[in-house]
Every structure is written in C-alpha cells, then in structure tokens.
Design a protein around this motif. Structure first.
Motif, short mmCIF file in Angstrom:
data_model
loop_
_atom_site.label_atom_id
_atom_site.label_comp_id
_atom_site.label_asym_id
_atom_site.label_seq_id
_atom_site.Cartn_x
_atom_site.Cartn_y
_atom_site.Cartn_z
N GLU A 149 0.85 -1.19 0.00
CA GLU A 149 0.00 0.00 0.00
C GLU A 149 0.88 1.23 0.00
O GLU A 149 1.91 1.26 0.67
N SER B 170 1.59 5.29 -2.33
CA SER B 170 1.15 6.45 -3.09
C SER B 170 1.07 6.22 -4.60
O SER B 170 0.71 7.12 -5.34
N GLY B 171 1.46 5.05 -5.08
CA GLY B 171 1.35 4.78 -6.51
C GLY B 171 2.66 4.83 -7.27
O GLY B 171 2.66 4.91 -8.49
N SER C 291 -7.16 0.69 -9.29
CA SER C 291 -6.22 0.76 -8.17
C SER C 291 -5.10 1.76 -8.38
O SER C 291 -4.11 1.74 -7.67
N THR C 292 -5.25 2.66 -9.36
CA THR C 292 -4.20 3.63 -9.65
C THR C 292 -3.98 4.53 -8.44
O THR C 292 -4.93 5.10 -7.91
N LYS D 11 -3.01 3.62 -5.44
CA LYS D 11 -3.23 2.97 -4.15
C LYS D 11 -2.04 2.13 -3.70
O LYS D 11 -1.89 1.88 -2.52
N PHE D 12 -1.24 1.66 -4.65
CA PHE D 12 -0.18 0.72 -4.33
C PHE D 12 1.17 1.21 -4.82
O PHE D 12 1.27 1.84 -5.86
#
Length: 128
Positions: free
Chosen positions: A21, A23-24, A55-56, A58-59
């Motif tokens: 998890e 900030s992308g 999910s852009t 988020k991970f």
C-alpha cells in the motif's frame, strides 16, 4: 498491509513484483518506470492492470525484471501486477480477465532445427 509478491512471464522475460500500500510509485530495477520504459505505449502497458482494476495511486510497486526485450518485460510486469491485485481483491479478477490481463501469453521463439538456416527457413535450392 503485508507485501504481496507475485511473478509474471512473457517470452523470456521474468518479472518479480512486490506490491505494498502506498502512493502509486512504480520502481523497475531501481529506476522509476517512466525512466526504465521511456515510450508511452510501454508505460501504458505497465499501468494497464492498475487502471482496469481502479487501483491507480493505491499501491507502490517494486519490480525486478530480467530477460527478453523491453516489450516482453513490460508485458511480464503487467501480468505480475494483475496477479497481485487479484490476490488482494478477488472481485477484480473478472474485469482483468475480460481485458485479457490474467492470461499468460505463452508464445515463445521456435528453436532452430539442425540442417536449416533458421527454425523453418531452408537453404535455397537451384536446379541447374
């Protein structure tokens, strides 16, 4: 959230990813993915799984990729990210499968046969 570890393959390229998890940010072999994959089509391929699943951003994705060419590497990364997303959220699988992102493309280069110039190419024959 613990780190999710998956791998993806395409031709001779193998991508191992670690999804957490965050900030992308996407890091490929210690570089930002826009630096490692300089063209927009390759960057689109890498982001495709995240965009389809929503999910852009988020991970954070850390990738180790080796073998093959840049396109094969980008597609290996795409498959690995899709597999990691499904591991975290099984409901995202139907959307990813509909776009063809869950299927491993198993086409490989055909080996060269003995007595031939290439895999299928024969020597030129001329009857004089």
């Amino acid at each position: 959230m613990p780190t999710t570890n998956t791998s993806g393959r395409r031709k001779t390229a193998v991508a191992r990813i670690y999804l957490t998890e965050g900030s992308g940010t996407i890091t490929v072999n210690g570089k930002n993915y826009t630096e490692y994959f300089p063209t927009l089509p390759l960057q689109y391929i890498v982001n495709q799984s995240l965009e389809v699943s929503g999910s852009t951003g988020k991970f954070d994705v850390t990738v180790n990729v080796a073998g093959g060419g840049v396109k094969g590497q980008a597609e290996a990364v795409r498959l690995a990210i899709a597999k990691a997303i499904v591991e975290l959220d099984p409901e995202a699988k139907s959307g990813l499968r509909a776009k063809g992102l869950m299927t491993r493309d198993d086409r490989m280069v055909e080996r060269k046969k003995p007595g031939r110039r290439k895999a299928r190419r024969r020597f030129q024959f001329s009857k004089r």
